[in-house]
Design an enzyme around this catalytic site. Structure first.
Site, PDB file in Angstrom:
ATOM      1  N   GLU A 138       0.827  -1.203   0.000  1.00  0.00           N
ATOM      2  CA  GLU A 138       0.000   0.000   0.000  1.00  0.00           C
ATOM      3  C   GLU A 138       0.866   1.259   0.000  1.00  0.00           C
ATOM      4  O   GLU A 138       1.944   1.292   0.596  1.00  0.00           O
ATOM      5  CB  GLU A 138      -0.921  -0.003   1.222  1.00  0.00           C
ATOM      6  CG  GLU A 138      -1.988  -1.069   1.091  1.00  0.00           C
ATOM      7  CD  GLU A 138      -3.052  -0.992   2.166  1.00  0.00           C
ATOM      8  OE1 GLU A 138      -4.234  -1.158   1.835  1.00  0.00           O
ATOM      9  OE2 GLU A 138      -2.713  -0.783   3.335  1.00  0.00           O
TER      10      GLU A 138
ATOM     11  N   CYS B  12       3.371   8.479   1.091  1.00  0.00           N
ATOM     12  CA  CYS B  12       3.905   7.518   2.055  1.00  0.00           C
ATOM     13  C   CYS B  12       4.099   6.198   1.313  1.00  0.00           C
ATOM     14  O   CYS B  12       3.143   5.635   0.781  1.00  0.00           O
ATOM     15  CB  CYS B  12       2.901   7.374   3.204  1.00  0.00           C
ATOM     16  SG  CYS B  12       3.359   6.133   4.403  1.00  0.00           S
TER      17      CYS B  12
ATOM     18  N   CYS C  90       6.297  -7.005   7.390  1.00  0.00           N
ATOM     19  CA  CYS C  90       7.405  -6.440   8.171  1.00  0.00           C
ATOM     20  C   CYS C  90       7.818  -7.446   9.237  1.00  0.00           C
ATOM     21  O   CYS C  90       6.983  -8.169   9.782  1.00  0.00           O
ATOM     22  CB  CYS C  90       6.966  -5.135   8.836  1.00  0.00           C
ATOM     23  SG  CYS C  90       8.316  -4.317   9.715  1.00  0.00           S
TER      24      CYS C  90
ATOM     25  N   CYS D  25       5.874  -4.816  15.532  1.00  0.00           N
ATOM     26  CA  CYS D  25       5.417  -3.798  16.490  1.00  0.00           C
ATOM     27  C   CYS D  25       3.949  -4.066  16.842  1.00  0.00           C
ATOM     28  O   CYS D  25       3.138  -4.350  15.961  1.00  0.00           O
ATOM     29  CB  CYS D  25       5.570  -2.398  15.899  1.00  0.00           C
ATOM     30  SG  CYS D  25       7.271  -2.011  15.466  1.00  0.00           S
TER      31      CYS D  25
ATOM     32  N   CYS E 179       0.795  -2.071  15.264  1.00  0.00           N
ATOM     33  CA  CYS E 179       0.831  -1.862  13.820  1.00  0.00           C
ATOM     34  C   CYS E 179       0.103  -2.972  13.066  1.00  0.00           C
ATOM     35  O   CYS E 179       0.348  -4.161  13.296  1.00  0.00           O
ATOM     36  CB  CYS E 179       2.298  -1.788  13.385  1.00  0.00           C
ATOM     37  SG  CYS E 179       2.512  -1.789  11.611  1.00  0.00           S
TER      38      CYS E 179
ATOM     39  N   SER F  91      11.624   6.657   8.175  1.00  0.00           N
ATOM     40  CA  SER F  91      11.184   6.398   9.548  1.00  0.00           C
ATOM     41  C   SER F  91      11.648   5.012   9.975  1.00  0.00           C
ATOM     42  O   SER F  91      11.511   4.048   9.224  1.00  0.00           O
ATOM     43  CB  SER F  91       9.655   6.474   9.601  1.00  0.00           C
ATOM     44  OG  SER F  91       9.192   6.131  10.879  1.00  0.00           O
TER      45      SER F  91
ATOM     46  N   SER G 104      10.733   6.088  15.641  1.00  0.00           N
ATOM     47  CA  SER G 104       9.541   5.717  16.409  1.00  0.00           C
ATOM     48  C   SER G 104       9.987   5.493  17.836  1.00  0.00           C
ATOM     49  O   SER G 104      10.609   4.480  18.139  1.00  0.00           O
ATOM     50  CB  SER G 104       8.936   4.423  15.853  1.00  0.00           C
ATOM     51  OG  SER G 104       8.539   4.611  14.526  1.00  0.00           O
ATOM     52  N   LEU G 105       9.699   6.430  18.701  1.00  0.00           N
ATOM     53  CA  LEU G 105      10.217   6.358  20.074  1.00  0.00           C
ATOM     54  C   LEU G 105       9.175   5.721  21.012  1.00  0.00           C
ATOM     55  O   LEU G 105       9.428   4.714  21.624  1.00  0.00           O
ATOM     56  CB  LEU G 105      10.603   7.774  20.520  1.00  0.00           C
ATOM     57  CG  LEU G 105      11.627   7.861  21.632  1.00  0.00           C
ATOM     58  CD1 LEU G 105      12.371   9.166  21.581  1.00  0.00           C
ATOM     59  CD2 LEU G 105      11.025   7.687  22.998  1.00  0.00           C
ATOM     60  N   HIS G 106       8.033   6.357  21.123  1.00  0.00           N
ATOM     61  CA  HIS G 106       6.833   5.807  21.777  1.00  0.00           C
ATOM     62  C   HIS G 106       6.918   5.598  23.290  1.00  0.00           C
ATOM     63  O   HIS G 106       5.889   5.545  23.954  1.00  0.00           O
ATOM     64  CB  HIS G 106       6.360   4.513  21.112  1.00  0.00           C
ATOM     65  CG  HIS G 106       6.206   4.611  19.627  1.00  0.00           C
ATOM     66  ND1 HIS G 106       5.977   5.797  18.966  1.00  0.00           N
ATOM     67  CD2 HIS G 106       6.263   3.660  18.655  1.00  0.00           C
ATOM     68  CE1 HIS G 106       5.908   5.581  17.661  1.00  0.00           C
ATOM     69  NE2 HIS G 106       6.081   4.301  17.447  1.00  0.00           N
TER      70      HIS G 106
ATOM     71  N   ASN H 272      -3.935   5.055  16.164  1.00  0.00           N
ATOM     72  CA  ASN H 272      -4.985   4.797  15.181  1.00  0.00           C
ATOM     73  C   ASN H 272      -5.417   3.337  15.278  1.00  0.00           C
ATOM     74  O   ASN H 272      -4.658   2.457  14.901  1.00  0.00           O
ATOM     75  CB  ASN H 272      -4.460   5.061  13.754  1.00  0.00           C
ATOM     76  CG  ASN H 272      -4.123   6.522  13.562  1.00  0.00           C
ATOM     77  OD1 ASN H 272      -4.943   7.394  13.800  1.00  0.00           O
ATOM     78  ND2 ASN H 272      -2.892   6.799  13.138  1.00  0.00           N
TER      79      ASN H 272
ATOM     80  N   CYS I 102      -1.283   6.294  10.096  1.00  0.00           N
ATOM     81  CA  CYS I 102      -0.064   5.625  10.549  1.00  0.00           C
ATOM     82  C   CYS I 102      -0.373   4.310  11.254  1.00  0.00           C
ATOM     83  O   CYS I 102      -1.219   4.257  12.132  1.00  0.00           O
ATOM     84  CB  CYS I 102       0.679   6.516  11.531  1.00  0.00           C
ATOM     85  SG  CYS I 102       1.601   7.767  10.695  1.00  0.00           S
TER      86      CYS I 102
HETATM   87  S1  SF4 Z   1       5.481   0.060  12.740  1.00  0.00           S
HETATM   88 FE1  SF4 Z   1       6.836  -0.030  10.964  1.00  0.00          FE
HETATM   89  S2  SF4 Z   1       8.571  -1.234  11.720  1.00  0.00           S
HETATM   90 FE2  SF4 Z   1       6.914  -1.632  13.147  1.00  0.00          FE
HETATM   91  S3  SF4 Z   1       5.877  -3.484  12.366  1.00  0.00           S
HETATM   92 FE3  SF4 Z   1       4.810  -1.703  11.502  1.00  0.00          FE
HETATM   93  S4  SF4 Z   1       5.765  -1.388   9.527  1.00  0.00           S
HETATM   94 FE4  SF4 Z   1       7.166  -2.656  10.721  1.00  0.00          FE
END
Ligand code: SF4
Length: 341
Positions: free
Chosen positions: A91, A104, A111, A115, A118, A195, A217-219, A293, A336
């Site tokens: 996408e 984007c 991936c 995470c 995500c 990123s 990506s700190l979070h 999100n 995101c």
């Molecule tokens: S946030 Fe980015 S690095 Fe983490 S699983 Fe999703 S796509 Fe991968």
């Protein structure tokens, strides 16, 4: 389908032309036609000799990826599901901002970083994208804008779609080289942002990308919380990632953004804000707060708007530079962390 044309650089076109006994003076034009015109075939490039156009057509003929699905958000965001040569798909998201678009792009199918916030992570890792598949997303998005009659063009490319871009470093580097070729797509280095979840081996090579912007990506500043959200933090803890960012040579106007996904009751307390400010105060920073999100099956909740504002104010009181990212395209799962093939 042959898509190699999307990896051609100026040097390579010059090499091809000279091996064919042609003047290299038309190399810039060829590159311009590939990346900026709507020509679909080298045979239409009348500036090339017949022999040269046949050579390019036979060896570098190209097609754009197919749009499997297109979704238009009420806020103007356009999400594209693009079919790849092997039947996989990724996408890309077009985001309108005033006089321009930001695109984007994805860097991998799925991936490996897993995470927990995500949607992409739920599909696992399938494979790396090749450079021409990254550039193909840009070319297709440009074509869609033209079809929409849109005068605004893509001014920024952000590697924030599916995949950890630094985990596919060589293709990322090649794609950035092509995106920034002045006679080709001609984007500036500062118009590109990569990123990362904090993939240290890639950060150690970051300078090879020549000054593009970085977003981490700190979070959470707490390793226990961050490891829960970003499992790779177990292998590359935040301290080691921040130390590596400190070591990077900074180019003029190159930015490092710290993304902070704000999740209800997980990392949104006043102490979290104070810790975040403390960790970043000694460095040039911009904190980008992204209210979580939700996606189907997600275990986290988005904080209330009042909490988002409160969190921002706590940071401001500590002297931090902070902005809240306006969510775009969440009605079509294009925001995101919501992308999935
Ligand atoms: S946030 Fe980015 S690095 Fe983490 S699983 Fe999703 S796509 Fe991968």
């Amino acid at each position: 389908m042959k898509s190699k044309a999307y990896t051609l650089t100026l040097d390579q076109v010059e090499g091809e032309l000279s091996s064919l006994g042609n003047s290299i003076d038309t190399a810039g034009l060829v590159l311009n036609l590939i990346y900026r015109s709507r020509h679909k075939s080298f045979e239409q490039f009348t500036q090339l000799s017949k022999k040269a156009s046949e050579h390019f057509q036979n060896n570098f003929g190209y097609e754009l990826p197919k749009v499997i699905r297109r979704q238009d958000s009420t806020d103007g965001t356009v999400k594209l599901l693009l079919g790849l040569e092997d039947g996989e798909s990724v996408e890309s998201v077009l985001l309108p901002f005033y006089k321009k678009y930001t695109l984007c792009v994805s860097s991998q199918v799925g991936c490996a970083m897993n995470c927990k916030f995500c949607f992409t992570a739920t599909q696992g890792f399938k494979r790396n994208l090749k450079a021409h598949e990254i550039i193909g997303q840009v070319m297709k998005a440009k074509e869609i804008l033209k079809e929409m009659g849109e005068k605004r063009d893509i001014a920024n490319v952000v590697f924030m779609g599916q995949g950890e871009p630094l985990h596919n470093f060589d293709a990322l580097k090649e794609a950035i080289h092509i995106l920034t070729e002045p006679k080709g797509l001609g984007l500036g280095k500062r118009s590109i942002t990569v990123s990362t979840s904090g993939y240290l081996p890639g950060l150690e090579r970051f300078e090879e990308l020549g000054g593009v912007n970085l977003a981490l990506s700190l979070h959470s500043t707490r390793d226990d919380v961050r490891s829960k959200l970003i499992p790779i933090n177990n292998r590359y803890p935040l301290d080691s990632v921040l130390e590596q960012i400190n070591r990077l040579k900074r180019h003029e106007r190159q930015t490092v953004e710290y993304e902070y996904l704000l999740i209800n009751d997980l990392n949104d307390s006043k102490d979290d804000a104070k810790d975040l400010a403390r960790v970043l105060m000694e460095r040039t920073h911009m904190i980008n707060i992204i209210p979580f999100n939700p996606f189907p099956g997600s275990i986290f909740e988005r904080p209330k708007p009042e909490r988002v504002e409160e969190f921002k104010q706590w940071l401001v009181e500590e002297g931090a530079r902070v902005m809240v990212r306006k969510t775009k395209g969440d009605d079509i799962l294009a925001a995101c962390g919501q992308l999935k093939s």
